[in-house]
Enzyme design. Structure first.
Site, PDB file in Angstrom:
ATOM      1  N   ARG A 160     -11.664  15.831   6.933  1.00 46.53           N
ATOM      2  CA  ARG A 160     -12.401  16.190   5.709  1.00 46.53           C
ATOM      3  C   ARG A 160     -13.844  16.550   6.037  1.00 46.53           C
ATOM      4  O   ARG A 160     -14.466  15.919   6.895  1.00 46.53           O
ATOM      5  CB  ARG A 160     -12.400  15.016   4.720  1.00 46.53           C
ATOM      6  CG  ARG A 160     -11.060  14.787   4.066  1.00 46.53           C
ATOM      7  CD  ARG A 160     -11.070  13.521   3.236  1.00 46.53           C
ATOM      8  NE  ARG A 160     -10.091  12.583   3.731  1.00 46.53           N
ATOM      9  CZ  ARG A 160     -10.053  11.289   3.434  1.00 46.53           C
ATOM     10  NH1 ARG A 160     -10.959  10.762   2.620  1.00 46.53           N
ATOM     11  NH2 ARG A 160      -9.119  10.508   3.932  1.00 46.53           N
ATOM     12  N   ASN A 211       0.871  -1.165   0.000  1.00 47.54           N
ATOM     13  CA  ASN A 211       0.000   0.000   0.000  1.00 47.54           C
ATOM     14  C   ASN A 211       0.916   1.225   0.000  1.00 47.54           C
ATOM     15  O   ASN A 211       1.397   1.654   1.040  1.00 47.54           O
ATOM     16  CB  ASN A 211      -0.894  -0.039   1.241  1.00 47.54           C
ATOM     17  CG  ASN A 211      -1.854   1.132   1.291  1.00 47.54           C
ATOM     18  OD1 ASN A 211      -1.751   2.072   0.499  1.00 47.54           O
ATOM     19  ND2 ASN A 211      -2.786   1.097   2.236  1.00 47.54           N
ATOM     20  N   HIS A 214     -12.683   3.163  -0.544  1.00 48.77           N
ATOM     21  CA  HIS A 214     -12.706   2.137   0.520  1.00 48.77           C
ATOM     22  C   HIS A 214     -13.365   0.850   0.019  1.00 48.77           C
ATOM     23  O   HIS A 214     -13.919   0.077   0.803  1.00 48.77           O
ATOM     24  CB  HIS A 214     -13.501   2.600   1.762  1.00 48.77           C
ATOM     25  CG  HIS A 214     -12.880   3.715   2.535  1.00 48.77           C
ATOM     26  ND1 HIS A 214     -13.638   4.703   3.139  1.00 48.77           N
ATOM     27  CD2 HIS A 214     -11.598   4.009   2.837  1.00 48.77           C
ATOM     28  CE1 HIS A 214     -12.845   5.544   3.759  1.00 48.77           C
ATOM     29  NE2 HIS A 214     -11.600   5.146   3.591  1.00 48.77           N
ATOM     30  N   GLU A 251      -8.365  -4.891   4.818  1.00 45.02           N
ATOM     31  CA  GLU A 251      -8.181  -4.553   3.407  1.00 45.02           C
ATOM     32  C   GLU A 251      -7.016  -5.330   2.790  1.00 45.02           C
ATOM     33  O   GLU A 251      -7.067  -5.723   1.631  1.00 45.02           O
ATOM     34  CB  GLU A 251      -7.973  -3.040   3.267  1.00 45.02           C
ATOM     35  CG  GLU A 251      -9.256  -2.279   3.580  1.00 45.02           C
ATOM     36  CD  GLU A 251      -9.057  -0.789   3.801  1.00 45.02           C
ATOM     37  OE1 GLU A 251      -8.688  -0.426   4.941  1.00 45.02           O
ATOM     38  OE2 GLU A 251      -9.264  -0.012   2.869  1.00 45.02           O
ATOM     39  N   ASP A 296      -9.072  12.918  16.433  1.00 47.50           N
ATOM     40  CA  ASP A 296      -9.099  11.565  16.997  1.00 47.50           C
ATOM     41  C   ASP A 296     -10.307  11.416  17.920  1.00 47.50           C
ATOM     42  O   ASP A 296     -10.455  12.176  18.884  1.00 47.50           O
ATOM     43  CB  ASP A 296      -7.796  11.299  17.755  1.00 47.50           C
ATOM     44  CG  ASP A 296      -7.635   9.828  18.110  1.00 47.50           C
ATOM     45  OD1 ASP A 296      -8.615   9.218  18.601  1.00 47.50           O
ATOM     46  OD2 ASP A 296      -6.537   9.290  17.892  1.00 47.50           O
ATOM     47  N   ARG A 300      -2.455  -1.904  -3.686  1.00 48.61           N
ATOM     48  CA  ARG A 300      -3.631  -1.063  -3.543  1.00 48.61           C
ATOM     49  C   ARG A 300      -3.480   0.125  -4.479  1.00 48.61           C
ATOM     50  O   ARG A 300      -2.464   0.829  -4.445  1.00 48.61           O
ATOM     51  CB  ARG A 300      -3.742  -0.564  -2.114  1.00 48.61           C
ATOM     52  CG  ARG A 300      -4.892   0.396  -1.954  1.00 48.61           C
ATOM     53  CD  ARG A 300      -4.937   0.975  -0.562  1.00 48.61           C
ATOM     54  NE  ARG A 300      -6.090   1.859  -0.436  1.00 48.61           N
ATOM     55  CZ  ARG A 300      -6.072   3.009   0.211  1.00 48.61           C
ATOM     56  NH1 ARG A 300      -4.970   3.418   0.790  1.00 48.61           N
ATOM     57  NH2 ARG A 300      -7.145   3.740   0.278  1.00 48.61           N
ATOM     58  N   GLY A 313     -15.500   2.882  14.018  1.00 46.85           N
ATOM     59  CA  GLY A 313     -16.597   1.910  13.976  1.00 46.85           C
ATOM     60  C   GLY A 313     -16.336   0.687  14.834  1.00 46.85           C
ATOM     61  O   GLY A 313     -17.250   0.159  15.472  1.00 46.85           O
ATOM     62  N   HIS A 327     -17.945   2.398   7.219  1.00 47.36           N
ATOM     63  CA  HIS A 327     -16.490   2.364   7.411  1.00 47.36           C
ATOM     64  C   HIS A 327     -16.095   3.696   8.039  1.00 47.36           C
ATOM     65  O   HIS A 327     -16.052   4.732   7.370  1.00 47.36           O
ATOM     66  CB  HIS A 327     -15.785   2.148   6.066  1.00 47.36           C
ATOM     67  CG  HIS A 327     -14.289   2.211   6.148  1.00 47.36           C
ATOM     68  ND1 HIS A 327     -13.486   1.103   5.958  1.00 47.36           N
ATOM     69  CD2 HIS A 327     -13.446   3.241   6.391  1.00 47.36           C
ATOM     70  CE1 HIS A 327     -12.222   1.450   6.100  1.00 47.36           C
ATOM     71  NE2 HIS A 327     -12.174   2.751   6.355  1.00 47.36           N
TER      72      HIS A 327
HETATM   73  P1  AMP Z   1      -8.426   4.099  10.842  1.00 47.61           P
HETATM   74  O1  AMP Z   1      -8.313   5.145   9.767  1.00 47.61           O
HETATM   75  O2  AMP Z   1      -9.408   3.012  10.508  1.00 47.61           O
HETATM   76  O3  AMP Z   1      -7.097   3.562  11.304  1.00 47.61           O
HETATM   77  O4  AMP Z   1      -9.056   4.840  12.102  1.00 47.61           O
HETATM   78  C1  AMP Z   1      -8.316   5.784  12.833  1.00 47.61           C
HETATM   79  C2  AMP Z   1      -9.228   6.523  13.789  1.00 47.61           C
HETATM   80  O5  AMP Z   1      -9.934   5.604  14.610  1.00 47.61           O
HETATM   81  C3  AMP Z   1      -8.507   7.411  14.778  1.00 47.61           C
HETATM   82  O6  AMP Z   1      -8.248   8.678  14.241  1.00 47.61           O
HETATM   83  C4  AMP Z   1      -9.480   7.511  15.927  1.00 47.61           C
HETATM   84  O7  AMP Z   1     -10.356   8.595  15.716  1.00 47.61           O
HETATM   85  C5  AMP Z   1     -10.290   6.235  15.833  1.00 47.61           C
HETATM   86  N1  AMP Z   1     -10.043   5.322  16.945  1.00 47.61           N
HETATM   87  C6  AMP Z   1      -9.052   4.428  17.079  1.00 47.61           C
HETATM   88  N2  AMP Z   1      -9.160   3.784  18.253  1.00 47.61           N
HETATM   89  C7  AMP Z   1     -10.241   4.269  18.882  1.00 47.61           C
HETATM   90  C8  AMP Z   1     -10.890   4.031  20.134  1.00 47.61           C
HETATM   91  N3  AMP Z   1     -10.441   3.109  20.992  1.00 47.61           N
HETATM   92  N4  AMP Z   1     -11.992   4.746  20.430  1.00 47.61           N
HETATM   93  C9  AMP Z   1     -12.476   5.671  19.553  1.00 47.61           C
HETATM   94  N5  AMP Z   1     -11.910   5.944  18.379  1.00 47.61           N
HETATM   95  C10 AMP Z   1     -10.811   5.266  18.047  1.00 47.61           C
END
Ligand code: AMP
Length: 420
Positions: free
Chosen positions: A225, A10, A164, A368, A266, A75, A316, A192
């Site tokens: 975004r 990726n 995605h 993925e 976050d 990817r 999620g 997602h």
């Molecule tokens: P991803 O792009 O799928 O890796 O998701 C990253 C985002 O998931 C982070 O910026 C967080 O906002 C969220 N995230 C990760 N761990 C947690 C958690 N334990 N509780 C709430 N949000 C989380």
């Protein structure tokens, strides 16, 4: 085919992530990331990054020169209207991906470099491009078209492509597995929710709508975004604010979403600040959830009948608060979350719906890389079989076919429980 390992690459704008999978049992042999490409303290460029990946693997006795390697799966973010399936890389395919650079200026060039370097390192090996847009190619015109002048839209390739796709494909099928159902019998909404976020409506295994559009900017509120916005906001910012296109691009892609609303992208930090009654964090959460509920409602109407709804990706999979708020008081739509099941932390696919919920509500971790590896492996085996090698059946029995209408000779029953 004796070789049964697949390397998944990726290649992003500033990093290269890799995983080496053993396809016999779909286990991980190695994974890693080379970051800060082109930045101080990092490697100079993607060529050097790929060489570093190669050296890291070689250091663990898993070098790219191994005869065990069956294919490299790449990817690729944008496949436009041309690439709607995993595709064996040729010079012509590389030129096609190059032509799509204007639609994905940050991603496709990096993806291309990754493919080119991997090809140089192992010219004999099938290199397979797996497109983020491909799963959405089945979206009907009514959902894919923007209501603008058709000639202008066609001239500039303006339509909804969706992204995605490997995640939506994987999660919609894994949801059917969890329920012990055939994907062909199931209508699923997939949410997602990662740093980037998108929703999709999947009818009988076939995607019929998605929230992202020409680019990954449309749809849900994301980490940085904006998601959906009145297009006149852009005109207003340009005319009244004098902002240039690059500034507006930067604003909507990098300084909006949760970050724009409260200064944090976050969800964990937002949760902590909400616990301290921070009104900006609360507002960001509320805007995020409001948009999510809109899409749940919209895709319920698009599907007509919803059998399952799956939450995936960082937010999620981990935020019980977002899941609860997204579906609160939706018993009218047949969706009832069980608060106890929702609060349980877990790593595997699991149900969180109450007994009274007509719609099965699930948390389904996305994968993925595995989806890309399965696609690359299946295509490498197809290619080998059609080249007249020894195998009689090309398709991997562990991977249910994605094509809802495959030729009769190609149909094979999915093996229950063959993947997580
Ligand atoms: P991803 O792009 O799928 O890796 O998701 C990253 C985002 O998931 C982070 O910026 C967080 O906002 C969220 N995230 C990760 N761990 C947690 C958690 N334990 N509780 C709430 N949000 C989380």
């Amino acid at each position: 085919m004796t070789a049964s390992r697949v390397l998944v690459l990726n290649s992003g704008s500033s990093s290269v992530k890799y995983q080496l999978l053993q396809m016999a049992d779909e286990s991980r042999l190695a994974s890693g990331v080379v970051e800060r490409i082109g930045e101080e303290g990092g490697v100079a460029d993607h060529t050097e990054a790929l060489r570093k990946v190669s050296a890291e693997l070689a250091g663990r006795g898993l070098g790219l020169d191994s005869p065990e390697l069956a294919a490299v799966g790449h990817r690729v973010v944008h496949g436009g209207t041309r690439f709607t399936e995993p595709t064996l890389v040729t010079d012509d395919v590389l030129a096609g991906i190059e032509q799509l650079v204007p639609l994905a200026p940050l991603h496709n060039p990096a993806n291309l470099t990754g493919i080119k370097v991997a090809r140089e390192l192992r010219p004999d090996l099938p290199q397979v491009a797996v497109f983020d847009t491909a799963f959405h190619a089945t979206i009907p015109e009514a959902a894919a078209r923007y209501a603008i002048d058709t000639a202008t839209a066609d001239r500039y390739g303006i339509r909804r492509y969706g992204f995605h796709g490997t995640s939506h494909a994987y999660v919609s099928r894994a949801t059917a597995d969890l329920l012990g159902e055939d994907p062909a019998d199931l209508n699923v909404i997939v949410l997602h929710l990662g740093n980037g976020a998108s929703a999709s409506a999947v009818r009988g295994g076939v995607c019929v709508d998605t929230s992202m559009g020409l680019t990954p900017l449309e749809g849900l509120v994301m980490g940085t975004r904006s998601g959906d916005i009145d297009p006149a906001v852009i005109i207003h910012l340009a005319r009244t604010g004098g902002l240039g296109t690059d500034e507006i691009d930067d604003l909507l892609n990098k300084r909006s979403g949760l970050l724009g609303l409260c200064g944090a992208n976050d969800m964990r930090e937002i949760g902590r600040r909400m616990a301290e009654d921070d009104p900006r964090a609360q507002l960001a959460f509320d805007v995020y959830v409001h948009r999510l509920r809109r899409y749940v409602g919209a895709f319920t109407a698009v599907l007509g009948r919803v059998d399952a709804l799956a939450f995936t990706a960082g937010v999620g999979e981990n935020s019980a608060a977002v899941r609860a708020a997204a579906l609160r008081d939706l018993d009218g739509l047949g969706m009832v979350v069980d608060p106890v099941r929702n609060a349980v932390r877990g790593s595997g696919a699991r149900l969180i719906s109450a007994a009274s919920s007509r719609v099965a509500i699930a948390v389904v971790p996305t994968d993925e890389e595995l989806e890309i590896a399965r696609d690359a492996y299946a295509l490498a085996r197809d290619t080998e079989a059609s080249a007249g090698h020894t195998r009689s059946s090309a398709r991997d029995p562990h991977r249910p076919t994605r094509d809802p209408h495959p030729p009769a000779s190609d149909q094979q029953a999915p093996t229950p429980g063959a993947h997580p």
